[in-house]
Every structure is written in structure tokens, then in C-alpha cells.
Scaffold this active site. Structure first.
Site, PDB file in Angstrom:
ATOM      1  N   HIS A   1       0.845  -1.198   0.000  1.00 28.93           N
ATOM      2  CA  HIS A   1       0.000   0.000   0.000  1.00 28.93           C
ATOM      3  C   HIS A   1       0.879   1.246   0.000  1.00 28.93           C
ATOM      4  O   HIS A   1       2.033   1.198   0.420  1.00 28.93           O
ATOM      5  CB  HIS A   1      -0.943   0.019   1.216  1.00 28.93           C
ATOM      6  CG  HIS A   1      -0.229  -0.133   2.519  1.00 28.93           C
ATOM      7  ND1 HIS A   1       0.189  -1.358   2.986  1.00 28.93           N
ATOM      8  CD2 HIS A   1       0.176   0.781   3.437  1.00 28.93           C
ATOM      9  CE1 HIS A   1       0.800  -1.183   4.150  1.00 28.93           C
ATOM     10  NE2 HIS A   1       0.820   0.104   4.441  1.00 28.93           N
TER      11      HIS A   1
ATOM     12  N   HIS B   1       1.000   5.337   1.160  1.00 27.05           N
ATOM     13  CA  HIS B   1       0.423   6.352   2.040  1.00 27.05           C
ATOM     14  C   HIS B   1       0.479   7.714   1.348  1.00 27.05           C
ATOM     15  O   HIS B   1       1.552   8.127   0.889  1.00 27.05           O
ATOM     16  CB  HIS B   1       1.258   6.503   3.317  1.00 27.05           C
ATOM     17  CG  HIS B   1       1.330   5.289   4.180  1.00 27.05           C
ATOM     18  ND1 HIS B   1       0.630   5.169   5.349  1.00 27.05           N
ATOM     19  CD2 HIS B   1       2.047   4.139   4.068  1.00 27.05           C
ATOM     20  CE1 HIS B   1       0.909   4.005   5.929  1.00 27.05           C
ATOM     21  NE2 HIS B   1       1.773   3.363   5.168  1.00 27.05           N
TER      22      HIS B   1
HETATM   23  P1  AMP Z   1       2.380   0.263   7.137  1.00 31.18           P
HETATM   24  O1  AMP Z   1       3.021   0.476   8.465  1.00 31.18           O
HETATM   25  O2  AMP Z   1       3.009   0.976   5.996  1.00 31.18           O
HETATM   26  O3  AMP Z   1       2.174  -1.211   6.915  1.00 31.18           O
HETATM   27  O4  AMP Z   1       0.971   0.967   7.241  1.00 31.18           O
HETATM   28  C1  AMP Z   1      -0.179   0.365   7.675  1.00 31.18           C
HETATM   29  C2  AMP Z   1      -1.132   1.498   7.888  1.00 31.18           C
HETATM   30  O5  AMP Z   1      -2.420   0.957   7.982  1.00 31.18           O
HETATM   31  C3  AMP Z   1      -0.864   2.312   9.154  1.00 31.18           C
HETATM   32  O6  AMP Z   1      -0.705   3.667   8.820  1.00 31.18           O
HETATM   33  C4  AMP Z   1      -2.120   2.065  10.001  1.00 31.18           C
HETATM   34  O7  AMP Z   1      -2.506   3.231  10.663  1.00 31.18           O
HETATM   35  C5  AMP Z   1      -3.135   1.659   8.958  1.00 31.18           C
HETATM   36  N1  AMP Z   1      -4.186   0.761   9.371  1.00 31.18           N
HETATM   37  C6  AMP Z   1      -4.094  -0.314  10.201  1.00 31.18           C
HETATM   38  N2  AMP Z   1      -5.277  -0.953  10.289  1.00 31.18           N
HETATM   39  C7  AMP Z   1      -6.134  -0.270   9.476  1.00 31.18           C
HETATM   40  C8  AMP Z   1      -7.506  -0.429   9.129  1.00 31.18           C
HETATM   41  N3  AMP Z   1      -8.251  -1.427   9.635  1.00 31.18           N
HETATM   42  N4  AMP Z   1      -8.058   0.452   8.266  1.00 31.18           N
HETATM   43  C9  AMP Z   1      -7.320   1.461   7.759  1.00 31.18           C
HETATM   44  N5  AMP Z   1      -6.028   1.674   8.041  1.00 31.18           N
HETATM   45  C10 AMP Z   1      -5.441   0.823   8.894  1.00 31.18           C
END
Ligand code: AMP
Length: 138
Positions: A102, A104
């Protein structure tokens, strides 16, 4: 390490868990980050399964990057942010917490420090309103 199809974003992509959806097409889902680092923090999640950039199919990356740009523009317009940070983490030591690729899109506001990565949960009503505002500008 290999892709784990039970990760939380895979469940969201399958509709097994809810999200604040901004946009969905054949290649990707766009949703609000529920632990935002700033107001309007948005995630672009390609549908093709990969842990992160390192094991992703180049075709899946090139299919999704124009959408990343569209989302960045829409987020900036919807939030009046002064800048946009694009982030993408690969494996836990680099900060990755969800092991499905993903991107950001993080709005930056002059003089306002970004919050912690995956920090406090945002208000659902505020996330729903932001999702609508960003979708309207896509
Ligand atoms: P990463 O650390 O790049 O894997 O980012 C994962 C992101 O997903 C973090 O910024 C979290 O805040 C976000 N996140 C975790 N669970 C959820 C969820 N259920 N819905 C939306 N975002 C989420």
C-alpha cells in the site's frame, strides 16, 4: 517471506472488514487510514497480492501509480494541505505493519508536526466526511 492472505488489508479487499472507502476500481482500493498521521491520511491498496514493493509485479505497480497521483491531488484539494508526503514501507524494520502493498498519501500542514506512524485512532464521522470530500475531487 511470502504473502499471507489473512492480513487485514486482504480482508478489507474481500469485504470481510469495513473501511472508509474513497474509491475502488479493478486494480485498487483507496481508503482512509484509521490511525492517521495527519488529517486526510489516505491509503492506496493495489488488489494484486504482494507483501510490499519488493515482491510486487511491476505491471501491478505501473497500473496503480497514476491513481496514487490522482489521490495525492484530490487529498491536497480536499484538505488544503500545504504539501503531500508519499510513503511506502517494506518489511517490519522499515516500519511496515500491514503486509499487503500500500501507498500512504499524507497531507502536511505548515507548522504542524506529523503524528506517529499507526498512532491514535481517528473519529469515524470525521473519516467518513473526509472520504466523501476526497472522492468528490478524484
Ligand atoms: P504500514 O506500516 O506501511 O504497513 O501501514 C499500515 C497502515 O495501515 C498504518 O498507517 C495504520 O494506521 C493503517 N491501518 C491499520 N489498520 C487499518 C484499518 N483497519 N483500516 C485502515 N487503516 C489501517
Amino acid at each position: 517471506m511470502s504473502y499471507d492472505p489473512t492480513n487485514i488489508f486482504a480482508k478489507i479487499l474481500k469485504g470481510e472488514l469495513p473501511c472508509h472507502k474513497v474509491h475502488e476500481d479493478d486494480d485498487a482500493l483507496v481508503m482512509m487510514d484509521i490511525f492517521p498521521q495527519s488529517k486526510g491520511h489516505t491509503l492506496i491498496v493495489p488488489k494484486a497480492p504482494s507483501r510490499n514493493l519488493l515482491d510486487a509485479d511491476p505491471a501491478a505497480i505501473s497500473a496503480v501509480m497514476p491513481l496514487v497521483q490522482r489521490v495525492a491531488r484530490a487529498v491536497k484539494a480536499a484538505t488544503n494541505a500545504d504539501g503531500i508526503r508519499l510513503a511506502q514501507f517494506n518489511e517490519a524494520p522499515a516500519g511496515q505493519t500491514v503486509f499487503h502493498l500500500h501507498f500512504h498519501v499524507i497531507p502536511v500542514y505548515e507548522g504542524v508536526p506529523l503524528g506517529a506512524h499507526a498512532g491514535g485512532k481517528a473519529d469515524d464521522a470525521e473519516l467518513a466526511a473526509l472520504a466523501q470530500d476526497i472522492a468528490a475531487r478524484l
